[in-house]
Design an enzyme around this catalytic site. Sequence first.
Site, mmCIF file in Angstrom:
data_model
loop_
_atom_site.group_PDB
_atom_site.id
_atom_site.type_symbol
_atom_site.label_atom_id
_atom_site.label_comp_id
_atom_site.label_asym_id
_atom_site.label_seq_id
_atom_site.Cartn_x
_atom_site.Cartn_y
_atom_site.Cartn_z
ATOM 1 N N GLN A 30 -4.108 -1.243 9.960
ATOM 2 C CA GLN A 30 -3.999 -2.608 9.444
ATOM 3 C C GLN A 30 -4.529 -3.595 10.489
ATOM 4 O OE1 GLN A 30 -2.839 -3.454 6.270
ATOM 5 N NE2 GLN A 30 -3.572 -5.511 6.766
ATOM 6 N N LYS A 50 0.831 -1.202 0.000
ATOM 7 C CA LYS A 50 0.000 0.000 0.000
ATOM 8 C C LYS A 50 0.869 1.257 0.000
ATOM 9 C CE LYS A 50 -3.706 -2.545 2.296
ATOM 10 N NZ LYS A 50 -4.341 -2.964 3.563
ATOM 11 N N ASP A 52 -10.587 3.007 4.095
ATOM 12 C CA ASP A 52 -10.971 1.593 3.991
ATOM 13 C C ASP A 52 -12.498 1.451 3.906
ATOM 14 O OD1 ASP A 52 -9.096 -0.361 3.674
ATOM 15 O OD2 ASP A 52 -8.897 -0.865 5.790
#
Lengths: 288, 288
Positions: B98, B54, B121
């Site tokens: 994460q 990412k 997200d």
Amino acid sequence: MSAVIIDGKAVAARVRADVARDVAEFRAATGLQPGLATVLVGDDPASAVYIGGKRKACVEAGMADLHQHLPADTAQDEVAALLDSLAADPAVSGILLQLPVPRGLDGSALVGRIPPGKDVDGLTTASVGLLSRGEPGLRPCTPSGILELLDAYEVTLEGASAVVVGRSELVGRPVAQLLVDRNATVTICHSRTRDLAAVCRGADVLVVAAGKQAIIGADAVKPGATVIDVGMHRTEAGLRGDVDFDAVREVAGKLTPVPGGVGPMTIAMLLRNTLLAARAAAGQGVNS
Amino acid sequence: MSAVIIDGKAVAARVRADVARDVAEFRAATGLQPGLATVLVGDDPASAVYIGGKRKACVEAGMADLHQHLPADTAQDEVAALLDSLAADPAVSGILLQLPVPRGLDGSALVGRIPPGKDVDGLTTASVGLLSRGEPGLRPCTPSGILELLDAYEVTLEGASAVVVGRSELVGRPVAQLLVDRNATVTICHSRTRDLAAVCRGADVLVVAAGKQAIIGADAVKPGATVIDVGMHRTEAGLRGDVDFDAVREVAGKLTPVPGGVGPMTIAMLLRNTLLAARAAAGQGVNS
């Protein structure tokens, strides 16, 4: 063979009696009284009738009626300030802002000020998110009332094929979520669905919240299916639903009438939500 | 006839190139650089690999890599404090925590601290509520990546029969919402669905996110249907999906491979979300 007619009045009365009993127990155990703050801005006659029914039911269940009435010309920030003070008030278990609010006010922004723990209508973005994530929270009243009816008539949801007609925020989408959570295989239909009748004929459980009178006829119902009619239309012949009642009752296994089906459940579930909110605020477990 | 194989790598590369171009324009117009704060707690090797990918993609798109790494024994309130400071920092356009976080930390409570405007997200309760209500907001990456693939291959959604296998918060539920919003008639299936193959055979568009290898065979696919495989399983023969690729490619009209289908889309959509968040923060319209 004619369908069993689902008696929403009787189920709602039972729920309301259960809530009244539980409220009495809660008051005895905690010394606290659950309270519902309905908020009406302006003088829309229909809204006044709805609010009146909710307040009366609230008192009958042994809960405090903490109604607030503001004039139609109240400014956005004044309504917001009232909602914030209700949110902070420990005597207030639940807050319900009656919609629509008068022109010039942003109803959506106002509803957004109600904290999820007091959102007894279950319609704020936060409550919708909790439902969508399958997390504990207060569920919207009409969809949870539909589930209550299905349970009262022992309709099997696990593994059943459920079809929901209508994708509104108020009914279609949340009831679909609740049915998925109960392990039904759920299809969401709407105005763009091709051959609606054929899709509906696949349903063991058919929930119709399309907002179109008599959109569901006998050709759209599998013999023996359970049909829940959320529609409500004033006609010259009286109140009618989204389902052609006379035709469908000859095919369906179980069927809600209009009126007297889903309608009475909404206030009953509002009362239950207010009790659940009061319990959660008192540390008596999670509301869901 | 063999299915057209949907090239996720190519679509993802196009999205990433578009984002890079738009980032350059945004920087030229505003003097601001979009920034992504990835947050890794601990040293889980798989998480480190994901985060690395990412960060690299973020830099390649011209955005600032604002990565934060905390030791595995960081306390809940310290992680929370970091997230709050990132939420308040105008240089941070998007925040990605994460998951999973190390044992002892409450990942769900931590994710809940990310404000919806920086939730790249798209997985917080607030973002899920916005999606469910059809309001503007950042959408979850894998579901929006699936829609991007369908659009890239000009798959008709309006009025189409779409079946989603799997009801996870991460993929199944949100992709069903997005398909309903695009006017598909959507059926949500899961482990309790009876005769899964028969339900899937009704689909013009079949999205499989069941997490079970090869659960979908040729018997579950309508000839000519579009099949999107979200599964990812490591086998002795290599990576495999939820779809029996070799069998289904003989029946489907369009089909994603594993790997190289949905997988590459997730990072591409994360980058797009970060750009959308930066634009919204700069007052350049609503992200959605």
